[in-house]
Design a protein around this motif. Structure first.
Motif, PDB file in Angstrom:
ATOM      1  N   THR A 155      -4.636  10.533  14.061  1.00 39.51           N
ATOM      2  CA  THR A 155      -5.829  10.908  13.296  1.00 39.51           C
ATOM      3  C   THR A 155      -6.905   9.836  13.401  1.00 39.51           C
ATOM      4  OG1 THR A 155      -4.758  10.020  11.335  1.00 39.51           O
ATOM      5  CG2 THR A 155      -4.692  12.408  11.631  1.00 39.51           C
ATOM      6  N   TYR A 186       0.907  -1.161   0.000  1.00 43.40           N
ATOM      7  CA  TYR A 186       0.000   0.000   0.000  1.00 43.40           C
ATOM      8  C   TYR A 186       0.939   1.202   0.000  1.00 43.40           C
ATOM      9  CZ  TYR A 186      -4.412   2.365   1.397  1.00 43.40           C
ATOM     10  OH  TYR A 186      -5.551   3.131   1.453  1.00 43.40           O
ATOM     11  N   PRO A 235      -1.959   1.996   6.379  1.00 47.62           N
ATOM     12  CA  PRO A 235      -3.086   2.946   6.403  1.00 47.62           C
ATOM     13  C   PRO A 235      -4.395   2.327   6.905  1.00 47.62           C
ATOM     14  CG  PRO A 235      -1.915   3.027   4.307  1.00 47.62           C
ATOM     15  CD  PRO A 235      -1.444   1.805   5.032  1.00 47.62           C
ATOM     16  N   ARG A 236      -5.366   3.201   7.115  1.00 44.38           N
ATOM     17  CA  ARG A 236      -6.631   2.819   7.760  1.00 44.38           C
ATOM     18  C   ARG A 236      -7.346   1.668   7.054  1.00 44.38           C
ATOM     19  NH1 ARG A 236      -9.043   8.847   9.289  1.00 44.38           N
ATOM     20  NH2 ARG A 236      -7.093   9.931   9.072  1.00 44.38           N
ATOM     21  N   LEU A 237      -7.394   1.740   5.725  1.00 42.86           N
ATOM     22  CA  LEU A 237      -8.221   0.762   5.005  1.00 42.86           C
ATOM     23  C   LEU A 237      -7.592  -0.626   4.943  1.00 42.86           C
ATOM     24  CD1 LEU A 237      -9.560   3.016   2.089  1.00 42.86           C
ATOM     25  CD2 LEU A 237     -10.790   2.215   4.116  1.00 42.86           C
ATOM     26  N   PRO A 249      -8.574  14.798   9.924  1.00 39.91           N
ATOM     27  CA  PRO A 249      -8.551  14.310   8.547  1.00 39.91           C
ATOM     28  C   PRO A 249      -7.178  13.715   8.209  1.00 39.91           C
ATOM     29  CG  PRO A 249      -8.327  16.693   8.588  1.00 39.91           C
ATOM     30  CD  PRO A 249      -8.496  16.256  10.012  1.00 39.91           C
ATOM     31  N   ARG A 250      -7.065  13.222   6.996  1.00 42.25           N
ATOM     32  CA  ARG A 250      -5.816  12.650   6.499  1.00 42.25           C
ATOM     33  C   ARG A 250      -4.688  13.680   6.586  1.00 42.25           C
ATOM     34  NH1 ARG A 250      -5.324  10.412   0.338  1.00 42.25           N
ATOM     35  NH2 ARG A 250      -7.443   9.758   0.832  1.00 42.25           N
ATOM     36  N   LYS A 251      -3.546  13.258   7.069  1.00 39.92           N
ATOM     37  CA  LYS A 251      -2.371  14.143   7.096  1.00 39.92           C
ATOM     38  C   LYS A 251      -1.634  14.002   5.767  1.00 39.92           C
ATOM     39  CE  LYS A 251      -1.414  14.606  11.992  1.00 39.92           C
ATOM     40  NZ  LYS A 251      -1.225  13.570  13.015  1.00 39.92           N
ATOM     41  N   GLU A 301      -0.177  10.693   5.008  1.00 40.50           N
ATOM     42  CA  GLU A 301      -1.044   9.515   5.070  1.00 40.50           C
ATOM     43  C   GLU A 301      -1.605   9.186   3.685  1.00 40.50           C
ATOM     44  OE1 GLU A 301      -3.001   8.993   9.348  1.00 40.50           O
ATOM     45  OE2 GLU A 301      -3.554  10.911   8.455  1.00 40.50           O
ATOM     46  N   THR A 347      -1.028   3.951  10.282  1.00 39.81           N
ATOM     47  CA  THR A 347       0.130   4.812  10.021  1.00 39.81           C
ATOM     48  C   THR A 347       0.270   4.984   8.508  1.00 39.81           C
ATOM     49  OG1 THR A 347       1.554   2.877   9.837  1.00 39.81           O
ATOM     50  CG2 THR A 347       1.370   3.872  12.026  1.00 39.81           C
ATOM     51  N   PRO A 348       1.176   5.872   8.065  1.00 38.35           N
ATOM     52  CA  PRO A 348       1.405   5.961   6.612  1.00 38.35           C
ATOM     53  C   PRO A 348       1.840   4.618   6.032  1.00 38.35           C
ATOM     54  CG  PRO A 348       2.358   7.853   7.723  1.00 38.35           C
ATOM     55  CD  PRO A 348       1.903   6.913   8.807  1.00 38.35           C
ATOM     56  N   ASP A 408      -4.613   7.288   3.128  1.00 35.30           N
ATOM     57  CA  ASP A 408      -6.074   7.236   3.016  1.00 35.30           C
ATOM     58  C   ASP A 408      -6.722   7.989   4.168  1.00 35.30           C
ATOM     59  OD1 ASP A 408      -5.911   5.501   5.183  1.00 35.30           O
ATOM     60  OD2 ASP A 408      -6.335   3.698   4.005  1.00 35.30           O
ATOM     61  N   GLY A 409      -8.045   7.917   4.210  1.00 36.11           N
ATOM     62  CA  GLY A 409      -8.790   8.726   5.175  1.00 36.11           C
ATOM     63  C   GLY A 409      -9.318   9.957   4.462  1.00 36.11           C
ATOM     64  N   PRO A 410     -10.376  10.570   4.989  1.00 38.67           N
ATOM     65  CA  PRO A 410     -10.978  11.730   4.322  1.00 38.67           C
ATOM     66  C   PRO A 410     -10.039  12.935   4.332  1.00 38.67           C
ATOM     67  CG  PRO A 410     -11.958  11.370   6.486  1.00 38.67           C
ATOM     68  CD  PRO A 410     -11.041  10.223   6.247  1.00 38.67           C
ATOM     69  N   GLN A 411     -10.132  13.733   3.259  1.00 38.81           N
ATOM     70  CA  GLN A 411      -9.328  14.965   3.200  1.00 38.81           C
ATOM     71  C   GLN A 411      -9.919  16.023   4.113  1.00 38.81           C
ATOM     72  OE1 GLN A 411      -6.672  14.885   1.371  1.00 38.81           O
ATOM     73  NE2 GLN A 411      -7.008  13.491  -0.351  1.00 38.81           N
ATOM     74  N   PRO A 433      -1.362   6.802  -2.560  1.00 39.40           N
ATOM     75  CA  PRO A 433      -2.668   7.204  -2.015  1.00 39.40           C
ATOM     76  C   PRO A 433      -3.790   6.324  -2.556  1.00 39.40           C
ATOM     77  CG  PRO A 433      -1.435   9.123  -2.754  1.00 39.40           C
ATOM     78  CD  PRO A 433      -0.652   7.924  -3.195  1.00 39.40           C
ATOM     79  N   VAL A 434      -4.781   6.090  -1.733  1.00 37.96           N
ATOM     80  CA  VAL A 434      -5.856   5.160  -2.076  1.00 37.96           C
ATOM     81  C   VAL A 434      -6.506   5.517  -3.413  1.00 37.96           C
ATOM     82  CG1 VAL A 434      -7.581   6.445  -0.730  1.00 37.96           C
ATOM     83  CG2 VAL A 434      -7.938   4.027  -1.210  1.00 37.96           C
ATOM     84  N   GLU A 435      -6.612   6.816  -3.714  1.00 35.72           N
ATOM     85  CA  GLU A 435      -7.260   7.240  -4.966  1.00 35.72           C
ATOM     86  C   GLU A 435      -6.606   6.599  -6.185  1.00 35.72           C
ATOM     87  OE1 GLU A 435      -6.358   9.276  -2.510  1.00 35.72           O
ATOM     88  OE2 GLU A 435      -8.334   9.952  -1.807  1.00 35.72           O
TER      89      GLU A 435
END
Ligand code: SF4
Lengths: 223, 484
Positions: free
Chosen positions: A187, A108, A149-151, B283-285, B288, A145-146, B290-293, A111-113
């Motif tokens: 976060t 990963y 990540p969350r997902l 929000p996303r740093k 990071e 963490t970076p 993922d996570g919302p902007q 970025p997820v996008e």
């Protein structure tokens, strides 16, 4: 006046002549019933997590990559999402290098996008570390963490998690104190206590609602 | 394969009494609720097997909520400061219209078309789905129960288990009809169908909406609990996350959530903890992946500050929305959630709704209770619900010229005639002469009691006085003894 000012003014008016109640938080109430001798903590954790369908394997700091390879093979999982930057990610990569024919390791690393479709449709399993666990409720502590990540612990249908036996704590209160949560939170912080589930239809319990259908925990007994 | 016809649920038009009456006659509905409530009560009892532990924890839960309310304005400001520092944008709304306006403007700023929602009762208060749909924005529920209810154009009938009024067969027919899938009553398969449909929606959504279980002032953290993972999806996958919550949801310290969380999940579902406890502090740093902007929090008043103004009614705001009061309520279990006709059903609904919609709009709510006391006994934050119900009954009949106006819509059941009768009744019972006279005539003229005494005789036989009053009998008895 803004909505904020109106609301605060109303609340303040209602409190005129009163004093704030004292803080009489009694920590014994949330610790004493939920404390275990060190040698029983893992048993308590297992009891709670297995009651909600978590699959648990005991392993060691050296042996777990081979165990994980076997579990992936048994489940016929073609790939595993794992961070190459974490110590456990590096250890796993080394094992993979030394053994041919193991499932693909995916990172990963963007970025997820940029790879959302692949994450959602073509990522059957993931491995993440944990910050520790809570014995009383059977919960894993996960701070994304970076690198992880969350997902990563949510979207893949199978989530493998690593836990060091020495990091199993008694209860949530103890964990908050130890990690000084009051002083600052990341976060996103998570407690994960089993695979995703629901009882929304006729109270019948079904696993794999929106998150992972399987949570597989590898406990490293010597760490 | 043929599927059974959908069993219609209670319509929300008529008044409370009519709806309750219809619900009472609906065998299927009563079965669904009875079995669900029985099982929820058992689960809670097992989870709180140690009464000593439970009672101390409830006392602590009550103290934490009371402390938070005793400094609510300060805590709200502190929450806002810390959230803002963490990069969360905080909005305030006095009314549901204002709150919807805020949500709409955020959605418009992102030119969003699709919204995915985690479970949120406050968004039900706002009727957010409806408001957004009118603006051409799809707002889809992602909690399995909420998804089912939305698919059938219904409202939740329970705050924790929104689709509890339906059984698997009814869900099977619904999915078959609306989603075009093959009819199956297998719950695992039904859930997998929901999972497939909603995964796509999480993937596509531009904005995620959620509620909040606890907002921690000290750290600026929004804490959400759930079992399904839809809450995490809604708050993590879309680029924008909007959390909506009532102004009372704030707690002072991070440690305060430890007992509240335990009380909440054990009271609600008998679980030691939910599968996910999701703590969002920003929000996303930049580093990071993922996570919302963007993360927004909308703080909604909607009548809460009115409840707050009265120290007795203020306790209503202790509520942590566990649903235990409805699970244990003999009235709720028999009439179900829809009969109440409002967002919050059951005992908590009866004490919070009057502040949101005005007591005059729910005049029958305070009296739809046998005052058995079960709700107050199980409430994890010790809200004296029966006492508050009695208080609302008083407010309901308060004279319009009474100096104590504490709530919108009070006094709608005030009647001069009733007041005169009660005044007379009070005189009668406080004057010995009048009382004796009354007793004499009531017993002598007992044959004159009509057989139809209005609503009373619908379910009871007419109240016919005895031939002699107890006082008279006692006097005769004592006189006899003296003679011996
Ligand atoms: S009033 Fe008490 S029992 Fe009812 S939902 Fe709120 S916290 Fe739970």
């Amino acid at each position: 006046m803004s909505a904020k000012q109106n609301i605060l003014a109303k609340l303040r008016k209602s409190l005129v002549g009163t004093t704030p109640l004292a803080d009489n938080f009694d920590e014994a109430l949330v610790t004493e019933p939920w404390s275990y001798p060190p040698e029983q903590r893992i048993a308590q954790l297992r009891k709670q997590m297995e009651a909600v369908h978590t699959e648990i394997h005991l392993s060691t700091g050296d042996a777990w990559p081979a165990l994980l390879a076997r579990l992936l093979h048994e489940r016929q999982l073609p790939s595993l999402l794992v961070s190459p930057a974490t110590p456990h990610g590096k250890q796993l990569a080394a094992h993979w290098d030394a053994n041919a024919g193991l499932p693909t390791l995916k990172a990963y690393d963007r970025p997820v996008e940029e790879w959302k479709a692949e994450l959602f449709n073509d990522t059957p399993a993931s491995l993440t570390g944990t910050l520790g666990a809570i014995a009383s409720t059977g919960s894993l502590i996960v701070w994304p963490t970076p690198q992880e990540p969350r997902l990563m612990s949510l979207v893949p249908p199978v989530h493998f998690a690593l836990l060091k036996a020495s990091e199993v704590h008694n209860n949530f209160y103890e964990v908050q104190q130890k990690f000084a949560w009051a002083a600052g939170m990341p976060t996103n912080a998570l407690l994960i206590s089993g695979p995703s589930k629901t009882a929304d239809i006729e109270q019948v319990l079904a696993y794999g609602a929106h998150g992972p259908k399987d949570l597989v925990l590898l406990i490293l007994e010597d760490q | 394969m043929s599927s059974p016809a959908l069993i219609p649920t209670v319509a929300v038009e008529e008044d409370f009494r009519a709806r309750a009456h219809t619900a009472l006659g609906d065998k299927q509905l009563r079965n669904n609720f009875r079995s669900a409530m029985d099982s929820l009560m058992t689960k809670r009892a097992v989870a709180f097997s140690d009464a000593h532990e439970r009672e101390h924890l409830r006392a602590l839960g009550n103290a934490i909520r009371a402390r938070a309310l005793s400094k609510l304005p300060d805590l709200l400001e502190r929450l806002e400061q810390n959230l803002t520092r963490n990069g969360v944008k905080v909005h305030w709304a006095e009314t549901v219209d204002e709150a919807n306006g805020i949500v709409l403007s955020i959605i418009r700023a992102h030119e969003a078309r699709q919204v995915i929602k985690g479970k949120s009762m406050v968004s039900e208060e706002m009727e957010m789905n409806h408001v957004l749909a009118e603006q051409g924005i799809e707002c889809l529920e992602s909690d399995m129960g909420e998804f089912i209810v939305q698919l059938d154009h219904e409202k939740p009938s329970h705050i924790i288990m929104p689709a509890i009024h339906k059984n698997a067969g009814q869900v099977a027919s619904l999915f078959h009809d609306k989603l075009g899938v093959e009819y199956t009553k297998d719950v695992d398969q039904l859930i997998q169908i929901g999972r497939r449909v909603l995964r796509e929606k999480f993937f596509e959504a531009d904005v995620g909406v959620s509620g909040v279980n606890f907002a921690v002032a000290e750290t600026g953290t929004l804490l959400l609990v759930e079992n399904e993972g839809n809450g995490r999806m809604s708050t993590t996958v879309p680029p924008v996350h909007i959390a909506v919550t009532g102004i009372e949801k704030v707690v002072e310290h991070m440690r305060d959530v430890v007992p509240l969380l335990s009380l909440l999940t054990r009271s609600a579902l008998g679980q030691p903890i939910t599968t996910y406890v999701n703590m969002i502090s920003g929000p996303r740093k930049p580093e990071e992946l993922d996570g919302p902007q963007e993360v927004h929090l909308v703080l909604l008043d909607n009548g809460r500050s009115q409840a707050f103004a009265d120290s007795e009614l203020r306790q209503t705001l202790n509520c942590i929305r566990c649903g235990a009061c409805m699970n244990h309520c003999p009235v709720y279990t028999r009439i179900g959630g829809h009969a109440y006709g409002e967002v919050y059903p059951g005992p908590i609904g009866k004490i919070i709704t009057p502040h949101m919609v005005g007591l005059a709009n729910v005049p029958d709510h305070p009296s739809a209770s046998s005052l058995c006391g079960a709700c107050g006994e199980v409430c994890p934050v010790k809200i004296p619900i029966p006492a508050i119900l009695r208080r609302l009954r008083e407010e309901n009949v308060k004279a319009p010229d009474s100096p104590n106006q504490v709530m919108r819509g009070q006094g709608s059941k005030y009647s001069r005639k009733e007041r005169l009768i009660w005044n007379f009744w009070a005189r009668l019972n406080t004057s010995p002469t009048l009382y004796r006279l009354f007793g004499f005539f009531a017993t002598r003229l007992r044959q004159l009691v009509p057989s139809n005494v209005g609503p009373w005789t619908q379910n009871h036989s007419a109240p016919k006085p005895a031939a002699r009053s107890l006082h008279e009998l006692a006097r005769e008895h004592l006189a006899k003894q003296d003679r011996h």
